[in-house]
Design an enzyme around this catalytic site. Sequence first.
Site, PDB file in Angstrom:
ATOM      1  N   GLY A 117      27.728  39.455  47.601  1.00  0.00           N
ATOM      2  CA  GLY A 117      28.271  38.383  48.447  1.00  0.00           C
ATOM      3  C   GLY A 117      28.933  37.283  47.641  1.00  0.00           C
ATOM      4  N   GLY A 119      28.938  34.352  45.928  1.00  0.00           N
ATOM      5  CA  GLY A 119      27.912  33.466  45.390  1.00  0.00           C
ATOM      6  C   GLY A 119      28.471  32.135  44.923  1.00  0.00           C
ATOM      7  N   LYS A 140      37.063  29.051  44.810  1.00  0.00           N
ATOM      8  CA  LYS A 140      36.161  29.806  43.935  1.00  0.00           C
ATOM      9  C   LYS A 140      35.614  28.846  42.888  1.00  0.00           C
ATOM     10  CE  LYS A 140      36.058  33.842  40.876  1.00  0.00           C
ATOM     11  NZ  LYS A 140      36.809  35.025  40.441  1.00  0.00           N
ATOM     12  N   ASP A 152      24.700  29.670  39.322  1.00  0.00           N
ATOM     13  CA  ASP A 152      24.903  28.246  39.608  1.00  0.00           C
ATOM     14  C   ASP A 152      26.025  27.933  40.600  1.00  0.00           C
ATOM     15  OD1 ASP A 152      27.168  28.732  38.098  1.00  0.00           O
ATOM     16  OD2 ASP A 152      26.441  27.696  36.308  1.00  0.00           O
ATOM     17  N   ARG A 217      36.331  43.623  50.974  1.00  0.00           N
ATOM     18  CA  ARG A 217      36.277  44.567  49.850  1.00  0.00           C
ATOM     19  C   ARG A 217      35.653  45.884  50.301  1.00  0.00           C
ATOM     20  NH1 ARG A 217      35.126  40.389  45.814  1.00  0.00           N
ATOM     21  NH2 ARG A 217      35.865  38.520  46.862  1.00  0.00           N
ATOM     22  N   ASP A 287      32.782  46.080  44.598  1.00  0.00           N
ATOM     23  CA  ASP A 287      32.848  44.742  45.207  1.00  0.00           C
ATOM     24  C   ASP A 287      34.120  44.014  44.788  1.00  0.00           C
ATOM     25  OD1 ASP A 287      31.165  44.997  42.767  1.00  0.00           O
ATOM     26  OD2 ASP A 287      31.283  42.822  42.739  1.00  0.00           O
ATOM     27  N   ASN A 288      34.862  44.589  43.834  1.00  0.00           N
ATOM     28  CA  ASN A 288      36.121  43.968  43.421  1.00  0.00           C
ATOM     29  C   ASN A 288      37.327  44.773  43.890  1.00  0.00           C
ATOM     30  OD1 ASN A 288      34.788  41.861  42.143  1.00  0.00           O
ATOM     31  ND2 ASN A 288      34.679  42.923  40.178  1.00  0.00           N
ATOM     32  N   ASP A 297      39.858  39.548  42.237  1.00  0.00           N
ATOM     33  CA  ASP A 297      38.794  39.140  41.316  1.00  0.00           C
ATOM     34  C   ASP A 297      39.155  39.422  39.862  1.00  0.00           C
ATOM     35  OD1 ASP A 297      37.474  38.215  43.494  1.00  0.00           O
ATOM     36  OD2 ASP A 297      35.638  39.333  43.160  1.00  0.00           O
TER      37      ASP A 297
HETATM   38  P1  AMP Z   1      32.133  38.979  39.663  1.00  0.00           P
HETATM   39  O1  AMP Z   1      31.591  39.509  38.388  1.00  0.00           O
HETATM   40  O2  AMP Z   1      32.841  37.663  39.494  1.00  0.00           O
HETATM   41  O3  AMP Z   1      32.924  39.965  40.446  1.00  0.00           O
HETATM   42  O4  AMP Z   1      30.832  38.612  40.512  1.00  0.00           O
HETATM   43  C1  AMP Z   1      29.856  39.525  40.897  1.00  0.00           C
HETATM   44  C2  AMP Z   1      28.900  38.851  41.827  1.00  0.00           C
HETATM   45  O5  AMP Z   1      28.205  37.800  41.148  1.00  0.00           O
HETATM   46  C3  AMP Z   1      29.525  38.205  43.043  1.00  0.00           C
HETATM   47  O6  AMP Z   1      28.626  38.359  44.101  1.00  0.00           O
HETATM   48  C4  AMP Z   1      29.657  36.754  42.637  1.00  0.00           C
HETATM   49  O7  AMP Z   1      29.690  35.886  43.732  1.00  0.00           O
HETATM   50  C5  AMP Z   1      28.399  36.555  41.824  1.00  0.00           C
HETATM   51  N1  AMP Z   1      28.545  35.489  40.821  1.00  0.00           N
HETATM   52  C6  AMP Z   1      29.157  35.566  39.620  1.00  0.00           C
HETATM   53  N2  AMP Z   1      29.088  34.390  38.978  1.00  0.00           N
HETATM   54  C7  AMP Z   1      28.416  33.537  39.776  1.00  0.00           C
HETATM   55  C8  AMP Z   1      28.013  32.167  39.679  1.00  0.00           C
HETATM   56  N3  AMP Z   1      28.279  31.432  38.602  1.00  0.00           N
HETATM   57  N4  AMP Z   1      27.329  31.646  40.711  1.00  0.00           N
HETATM   58  C9  AMP Z   1      27.045  32.379  41.808  1.00  0.00           C
HETATM   59  N5  AMP Z   1      27.383  33.662  41.961  1.00  0.00           N
HETATM   60  C10 AMP Z   1      28.057  34.240  40.964  1.00  0.00           C
HETATM   61 MG    MG Z   2      33.874  39.878  42.151  1.00  0.00          MG
END
Ligand code: AMP
Ligand code: MG
Length: 540
Positions: A117, A119, A140, A152, A217, A287-288, A297
Site C-alpha cells: 500500500g 506508505g 509522495k 517513516d 498497479r 507493486d511497481n 515508481d
Molecule cells: P518502493 O520500494 O518505493 O516501491 O516501496 C515499496 C513499499 O514500501 C510501498 O508500499 C511503499 O509505500 C513502502 N515504503 C517505502 N518507503 C517508505 C517510507 N519511507 N515510509 C513508508 N512507506 C514506505
Molecule cells: Mg513502489
Amino acid sequence: MKMEGESNILKKNLTEWRFSQYPKYILLPIDENHEQSRDVIKNVVFSEVPPRPLEHNIRLVCFSEDSLTHILDMDPEIANREEFAEFIAGKKLPYGALPVAHRYGGHQFGMWVGQLGDGRAHILGEYVNRNGERWQVQLKGSGQTPYSRVHDGRAVLRACIREMVASEACHALGIPTTRSVGVVVSDESVLRDEFYSGNPHRERAAVLLRAAPSWFRFGSLEVLARGGELPVLSRLCDFVIKEHFPEIQLSDENRFIRLFSEVAHRTLDLVAKWQGVGFTHGLLNTDNMSLLGLTMDFGPFGFVDSYDGGFVANCSDGEGRYAHAKQPDIVLWNVGQLAAALKPLLNSSQQVHMTHILRTLDTYCKNKILEIFRMKIGLKEERWGDEQLVEKLLDMMQQTGADFTVTFRQLAELEPSEMVNETNLDTKWSLKRLSSHSSWGCWLDQYRERLDKEAAEANSLGLFEDERRRRMLSVNPVYVPRNWLMHEAILDADKNDFRKLRFLIDVLRRPFEVNAEADKLGFSSQPPQWAYALKISCSS
Ligand code: AMP
Ligand code: MG
C-alpha cells in the site's frame, strides 16, 4: 511554451484552481479509520488519510513546465508563489481535495509479500483539465498512512529528484509514464542507510508532486485476489474497465479476459520501449507495475551507458533479477501474476482462453523489441536476417563497451560512403570504440547491403539517405537521464543550488535535439570514469 490565448485559461493562483468535486475513486470502498495502522485492512481499496505536511523552511526545488501547463492548466508563474510550494509540501490542500492512500500488495523479487500500500503517498484528488482528461494528483513523501508499516512516510531529496527528472525525460522520449509536477525540500531530515551497510545518515526530506490517470498497479488486484475479497476485486476490475478501457463493454461476460489482454499487451509495448532506450527500471516488483502500462515508481533505475545486457541498476539486486536484458522475461512473469489475480473471476473456459493468450505473449514481446531496433538502425521494412543484424550489433556493443545511446545516434550520422571499415571515426567516440571489434567491418558491409535493398526501391539514393537519417535521429535520443548527470545535480541541490538540476530538466524536454550548451558540459560525451562506479540502491 504557451499557446496564444492560453494565458487566459491557465490558472495563476491556487484559489482559482480546484479538484473535481466528484473524484471517481469515491465509487470504490474507502476505509475511514485512518488513525489505526493495522497489519491487513480488508475489503477496501483506499484509506482516507490526510498528508502530514513537510515543515521547516520549505523550498521549491524544481517543477515541470510541461506538466503544469498541459496537465494541471497552471501558469508556470504559479511556481513563484509560496502557496505552490505549500501545496506540494502538503500544507495547503486545494478545494475539492479528498486525500486517500491506496491499498495494494505485491510480489517483490519473485516472492509474495502480502499487503504493502501507499506508505508515504497521498492521492489528493482528481483534476479534469481543459482537454477533459482526468488526472489523479498525488504527493509522495507526504507522511505516514495506515500502510506505512515500520517506515517513516518520507522520501529523500535525491530520490524525488531522480523520479522527477526521469519521469519527465521518459515522457519526452515517448515512453508511457506517470508524470511529475514539482519537488519541494525542507530542512527536516530523515535517517537512511543508503547502501544498507549499517551506516545510516541523515538526509533532507522532500515531497514530489506527481500525476497519472490512475495509480493502480498489478498489486492492486493481487491483494484482493490473495485475500479472497472477490466482490471487491470484480468491482475494482469493472471500475478500471469503465474509467480506462472504454473499448471494453461492461456487459461483456469476457470483459476480464479482455482487460487482461489489454493490460498485458500495453505492458509488453512498454518494456519494448524501455529496451529501445536502455532504460532499466531496477525494481520490477508487481507493486511497481501499472495497470495502465505506464512506467511507474522510479527508484533504483538506470539508463545503460556502456552497453551491457547484464546491467543491474539496483545495487541491492545481488542476483541481477532485474538486469537490463532480463526485463522482458521478468515483465512476462509479472503478467503471469496478474493472470493469477484475475483467475478467480473466470470460469473454466475463460481460464483456458487466458492460458492461450499467455502463450502468445513471449513472441509478441520479441517482435515488438525487434520492431523498435529495426527503426533504431533506420530500416523501414521487415526482412529475414534483421534479428541477427541487430543481435550482432548488440553483441559488438557489449564486447567493446560502446555507449548505448550515442552509438545509434552516431550510426545515424554516418554517410553511406563512410560505411566501410577504413573510415576515420575520431569524431565519433562511441562508434570508434565499437569499431575496435573484429567483426565491425563485416557488420558494416551487411548493414550497408541491407540498407541498399531498401534504397533500391527509392527514387533517389540521396533522398533515401536524407530520410533514413531523419528517421534515425527522430527515434535515437542524444540525451537520456544518465546517473552521473543526476548525481551532480543532486549534490548541488542538496546545498540549495538548483541550477544544474533545472538545466538538466530543460535539456531533457527535447532529448532528440542537439543542445550546444549541454554538449559543452559533456552530456553526450563519454561519461567521466567515476560515473561507472556510481551505485544506486533501493533506499529512498
Ligand atoms: P518502493 O520500494 O518505493 O516501491 O516501496 C515499496 C513499499 O514500501 C510501498 O508500499 C511503499 O509505500 C513502502 N515504503 C517505502 N518507503 C517508505 C517510507 N519511507 N515510509 C513508508 N512507506 C514506505
Ligand atoms: Mg513502489
